[in-house]
Scaffold this motif. Sequence first.
Motif, PDB file in Angstrom:
ATOM      1  N   PHE A  51      -8.337   6.752   1.730  1.00 56.35           N
ATOM      2  CA  PHE A  51      -8.230   5.605   1.375  1.00 56.35           C
ATOM      3  C   PHE A  51      -7.352   5.159  -0.114  1.00 56.35           C
ATOM      4  N   SER A  52      -6.339   6.285   0.022  1.00 59.82           N
ATOM      5  CA  SER A  52      -5.415   5.812  -1.057  1.00 59.82           C
ATOM      6  C   SER A  52      -4.413   5.148  -0.345  1.00 59.82           C
ATOM      7  N   MET A  53      -3.931   3.795  -0.850  1.00 59.31           N
ATOM      8  CA  MET A  53      -2.990   3.098  -0.148  1.00 59.31           C
ATOM      9  C   MET A  53      -2.347   2.336  -1.044  1.00 59.31           C
ATOM     10  N   SER A  54      -1.025   1.795  -0.762  1.00 59.18           N
ATOM     11  CA  SER A  54      -0.570   0.878  -1.584  1.00 59.18           C
ATOM     12  C   SER A  54      -1.165  -0.648  -1.123  1.00 59.18           C
ATOM     13  N   THR A  55      -0.772  -1.607  -2.120  1.00 52.71           N
ATOM     14  CA  THR A  55      -1.177  -3.208  -2.095  1.00 52.71           C
ATOM     15  C   THR A  55      -0.862  -3.577  -0.489  1.00 52.71           C
ATOM     16  N   ALA A  56       0.141  -3.294  -0.302  1.00 57.44           N
ATOM     17  CA  ALA A  56       0.747  -3.984   1.058  1.00 57.44           C
ATOM     18  C   ALA A  56      -0.094  -3.337   2.242  1.00 57.44           C
ATOM     19  N   GLN A  57      -0.255  -1.764   1.930  1.00 56.18           N
ATOM     20  CA  GLN A  57      -1.003  -1.396   3.251  1.00 56.18           C
ATOM     21  C   GLN A  57      -2.410  -1.760   3.077  1.00 56.18           C
ATOM     22  N   PHE A  58      -3.014  -1.917   1.945  1.00 50.89           N
ATOM     23  CA  PHE A  58      -4.614  -2.727   1.895  1.00 50.89           C
ATOM     24  C   PHE A  58      -4.605  -3.865   2.331  1.00 50.89           C
ATOM     25  N   ALA A  59      -3.547  -4.749   2.116  1.00 52.25           N
ATOM     26  CA  ALA A  59      -3.529  -6.235   2.678  1.00 52.25           C
ATOM     27  C   ALA A  59      -3.319  -6.063   4.044  1.00 52.25           C
ATOM     28  N   VAL A  60      -2.721  -5.230   4.820  1.00 56.84           N
ATOM     29  CA  VAL A  60      -2.842  -5.224   6.191  1.00 56.84           C
ATOM     30  C   VAL A  60      -4.199  -4.765   6.832  1.00 56.84           C
ATOM     31  N   ALA A  61      -4.789  -3.886   6.087  1.00 53.58           N
ATOM     32  CA  ALA A  61      -6.206  -3.451   6.555  1.00 53.58           C
ATOM     33  C   ALA A  61      -7.132  -4.452   6.433  1.00 53.58           C
ATOM     34  N   VAL A  62      -7.026  -5.308   5.207  1.00 54.36           N
ATOM     35  CA  VAL A  62      -7.796  -6.491   4.993  1.00 54.36           C
ATOM     36  C   VAL A  62      -7.541  -7.624   6.185  1.00 54.36           C
TER      37      VAL A  62
END
Length: 135
Positions: free
Chosen positions: A13-24
Amino acid sequence: MPERIADRVIKQFSMSTAQFAVAVLVIFLFVSSSTVMANQYVIQGLLGNIYTFTIITLAFFLHAFTHIGQSIILHSVTPGAFTSLIVIIPYSSVLYRSLLVNEVITWEIIFLCLPFCLLIIPVALLAHWIGKKVG
């Protein structure tokens, strides 16, 4: 929790903001498509399916309690705790009350869909995986 498992969870679950945005975004696509299918169900359209919408919104509602539970267990505010209390739980309450009152869904549908909420876990993991690959 054993340290080895804890490390794997943190790594997952460690990810950058950009990676989290893609997941969302990936999760948003699932939610949006279920909303379209629910709308089609109400107007008796071709792709009408209230079950997918019910499963996704139930999972969303139940997930709100994980944020609150994490805050209680960790004795600190976790991301999503306030949103869960102020937005998600009240929204879900209004949503389900409206759907039940207007006979779009029944308690039988809700209870039937509850076990299928577990199917959202692979979707969330897939979204995180895509986020890490793309972001």
